[in-house]
Write a protein that holds these residues in place. Structure first.
Motif, PDB file in Angstrom:
ATOM      1  N   ASP A 170      40.788  52.096  38.024  1.00  0.00           N
ATOM      2  CA  ASP A 170      40.047  51.460  38.800  1.00  0.00           C
ATOM      3  C   ASP A 170      39.281  50.447  38.660  1.00  0.00           C
ATOM      4  N   THR A 171      38.640  50.674  37.328  1.00  0.00           N
ATOM      5  CA  THR A 171      37.558  50.259  36.911  1.00  0.00           C
ATOM      6  C   THR A 171      38.562  48.733  36.246  1.00  0.00           C
ATOM      7  N   GLN A 172      39.523  48.893  35.492  1.00  0.00           N
ATOM      8  CA  GLN A 172      39.954  47.798  35.353  1.00  0.00           C
ATOM      9  C   GLN A 172      40.615  47.050  36.180  1.00  0.00           C
ATOM     10  N   ILE A 173      41.257  47.133  36.993  1.00  0.00           N
ATOM     11  CA  ILE A 173      41.513  46.563  38.647  1.00  0.00           C
ATOM     12  C   ILE A 173      40.185  45.407  38.873  1.00  0.00           C
ATOM     13  N   TRP A 174      39.260  46.163  39.173  1.00  0.00           N
ATOM     14  CA  TRP A 174      37.643  45.566  39.434  1.00  0.00           C
ATOM     15  C   TRP A 174      37.253  44.546  39.079  1.00  0.00           C
ATOM     16  N   LYS A 175      37.659  44.831  37.359  1.00  0.00           N
ATOM     17  CA  LYS A 175      37.445  43.950  36.543  1.00  0.00           C
ATOM     18  C   LYS A 175      38.090  42.784  36.251  1.00  0.00           C
ATOM     19  N   ILE A 176      39.669  42.148  36.739  1.00  0.00           N
ATOM     20  CA  ILE A 176      40.146  41.761  36.180  1.00  0.00           C
ATOM     21  C   ILE A 176      40.406  41.015  37.891  1.00  0.00           C
ATOM     22  N   ILE A 177      39.308  41.532  38.880  1.00  0.00           N
ATOM     23  CA  ILE A 177      39.704  40.566  40.176  1.00  0.00           C
ATOM     24  C   ILE A 177      37.962  39.756  40.001  1.00  0.00           C
ATOM     25  N   MET A 178      37.085  40.071  38.842  1.00  0.00           N
ATOM     26  CA  MET A 178      35.992  39.296  39.023  1.00  0.00           C
ATOM     27  C   MET A 178      37.020  38.651  37.667  1.00  0.00           C
ATOM     28  N   GLY A 179      37.113  38.078  36.694  1.00  0.00           N
ATOM     29  CA  GLY A 179      37.801  37.546  36.099  1.00  0.00           C
ATOM     30  C   GLY A 179      38.887  36.312  36.589  1.00  0.00           C
ATOM     31  N   GLU A 180      39.387  36.675  37.693  1.00  0.00           N
ATOM     32  CA  GLU A 180      40.160  36.403  38.138  1.00  0.00           C
ATOM     33  C   GLU A 180      39.902  35.061  39.425  1.00  0.00           C
ATOM     34  N   TYR A 181      39.125  35.871  39.678  1.00  0.00           N
ATOM     35  CA  TYR A 181      37.718  34.374  40.785  1.00  0.00           C
ATOM     36  C   TYR A 181      37.285  33.247  39.497  1.00  0.00           C
ATOM     37  N   VAL A 182      36.620  34.275  38.528  1.00  0.00           N
ATOM     38  CA  VAL A 182      36.190  32.647  38.308  1.00  0.00           C
ATOM     39  C   VAL A 182      36.973  32.014  37.342  1.00  0.00           C
ATOM     40  N   THR A 183      38.600  32.866  36.556  1.00  0.00           N
ATOM     41  CA  THR A 183      39.182  31.449  36.329  1.00  0.00           C
ATOM     42  C   THR A 183      40.286  30.928  36.551  1.00  0.00           C
ATOM     43  N   ALA A 184      39.856  31.353  38.446  1.00  0.00           N
ATOM     44  CA  ALA A 184      40.749  29.840  39.487  1.00  0.00           C
ATOM     45  C   ALA A 184      39.676  29.262  39.920  1.00  0.00           C
ATOM     46  N   GLY A 185      38.285  29.585  39.345  1.00  0.00           N
ATOM     47  CA  GLY A 185      37.459  28.354  40.443  1.00  0.00           C
ATOM     48  C   GLY A 185      37.200  29.056  41.099  1.00  0.00           C
ATOM     49  N   VAL A 186      37.365  30.083  42.017  1.00  0.00           N
ATOM     50  CA  VAL A 186      36.922  30.263  43.155  1.00  0.00           C
ATOM     51  C   VAL A 186      35.924  31.195  43.806  1.00  0.00           C
ATOM     52  N   GLN A 187      35.569  31.765  45.339  1.00  0.00           N
ATOM     53  CA  GLN A 187      35.171  32.941  44.974  1.00  0.00           C
ATOM     54  C   GLN A 187      35.364  33.750  46.346  1.00  0.00           C
ATOM     55  N   SER A 188      35.619  35.092  46.273  1.00  0.00           N
ATOM     56  CA  SER A 188      35.949  35.587  47.594  1.00  0.00           C
ATOM     57  C   SER A 188      35.230  35.591  48.840  1.00  0.00           C
ATOM     58  N   ARG A 189      35.902  35.778  49.758  1.00  0.00           N
ATOM     59  CA  ARG A 189      35.214  35.717  51.001  1.00  0.00           C
ATOM     60  C   ARG A 189      33.941  36.889  51.713  1.00  0.00           C
ATOM     61  N   GLN A 190      33.487  36.488  51.988  1.00  0.00           N
ATOM     62  CA  GLN A 190      32.417  37.721  51.903  1.00  0.00           C
ATOM     63  C   GLN A 190      32.264  38.567  53.112  1.00  0.00           C
ATOM     64  N   ARG A 191      32.094  39.721  53.024  1.00  0.00           N
ATOM     65  CA  ARG A 191      31.962  40.950  53.987  1.00  0.00           C
ATOM     66  C   ARG A 191      31.753  39.936  56.020  1.00  0.00           C
ATOM     67  N   GLU A 192      31.823  40.349  57.059  1.00  0.00           N
ATOM     68  CA  GLU A 192      31.314  39.412  58.429  1.00  0.00           C
ATOM     69  C   GLU A 192      30.601  41.046  58.235  1.00  0.00           C
ATOM     70  N   GLU A 193      28.593  40.904  58.301  1.00  0.00           N
ATOM     71  CA  GLU A 193      28.544  41.637  58.861  1.00  0.00           C
ATOM     72  C   GLU A 193      28.584  42.025  60.296  1.00  0.00           C
ATOM     73  N   MET A 194      28.291  43.305  60.845  1.00  0.00           N
ATOM     74  CA  MET A 194      29.017  44.856  61.752  1.00  0.00           C
ATOM     75  C   MET A 194      28.173  44.187  62.741  1.00  0.00           C
ATOM     76  N   GLU A 195      28.358  44.034  64.256  1.00  0.00           N
ATOM     77  CA  GLU A 195      27.479  43.853  65.098  1.00  0.00           C
ATOM     78  C   GLU A 195      27.450  45.317  65.952  1.00  0.00           C
ATOM     79  N   HIS A 196      26.021  45.339  66.380  1.00  0.00           N
ATOM     80  CA  HIS A 196      25.787  47.008  66.599  1.00  0.00           C
ATOM     81  C   HIS A 196      25.597  46.815  68.103  1.00  0.00           C
TER      82      HIS A 196
END
Length: 225
Positions: free
Chosen positions: A199-225
């Motif tokens: 799991d640790t390697q997968i999370w690191k791949i994701i971080m490196g993948e986004y940087v390699t592609a030159g894009v950013q991941s979508r941010q989670r939306e805040e839940m409304e209460h």
């Protein structure tokens, strides 16, 4: 399997098989021409057989089969084909509930740690993901043409930039076999990496993948209460 240190076979593009056969034929011709004796034996094999009926029959079969084989390759490469109707395909299936609350353990790390994780992720990406997704994460890996649907171009802002990191974690870990039955066929050749990467390697791949592609991941939306 040996070059990529994998415990499973990798898909082989048809163009690679074609070049292998071409080089094999050329290598055979070079070999038989290295000496007068080898060349004479080679010519005696393909030239008329005289009284040897078995050799004569075999030569006639070769004379007939070779042009037929060449003609079949030419015909199959030039004949217009008919494509099946375009099927509906959902690019991003619904994230499974068990992955909804997952978070990148390095998301709140200090900058030095993040940079280290990104570099490690880039290395892991090139080692495991590059054959299909390409060194630039643009879907142009050396095996990309082997698939009916080419690997997705991650540099396109309409792909991984539209999903949160835990979605990418799910897709990498479970791969095509982990896709839900709803809206099939998915036509995903993505292998499940859960038995290969931690799991640790997968999370690191994701971080490196986004940087390699030159894009950013979508941010989670805040839940409304």
């Amino acid at each position: 399997m040996i070059l990529l240190a994998k415990d499973h076979t990798m898909p082989t593009p048809s163009t690679l098989l074609l070049w292998y056969m071409v080089l094999a034929v050329l290598a055979s011709l070079v070999y038989v021409s290295t000496s007068d004796l080898k060349w004479a034996n080679f010519l005696s094999f393909i030239l008329p057989a005289g009284d040897d009926k078995f050799k004569a029959l075999f030569q006639k079969m070769m004379v007939i089969a070779f042009p037929l084989l060449v003609g079949w390759f030419v015909y199959s490469g030039t004949v217009p084909g008919t494509a099946s109707p375009v099927e509906l395909r959902i690019q991003h299936p619904t994230l499974l509930q068990e992955f909804e609350k997952l978070e990148n353990p390095f998301a709140n790390a200090d900058e030095a740690t993040k940079r280290k994780c990104i570099e490690e992720g880039k290395h892991l990406y090139q080692q495991n993901c590059r054959p299909c997704h390409g060194s630039k994460a643009d879907g142009n890996g050396p095996f990309a043409n082997a698939f009916r649907l080419r690997p997705i171009n991650f540099t396109d802002p309409g792909t991984i930039a539209t999903v949160v990191e835990n979605f990418a974690f799910w897709r990498i870990k479970e791969g095509g076999p982990g896709l839900p039955a709803v809206s099939t066929p998915w036509d995903s050749a993505m292998p499940a990496w859960k038995d290969v990467l931690t799991d640790t390697q997968i999370w690191k791949i994701i971080m490196g993948e986004y940087v390699t592609a030159g894009v950013q991941s979508r941010q989670r939306e805040e839940m409304e209460h």
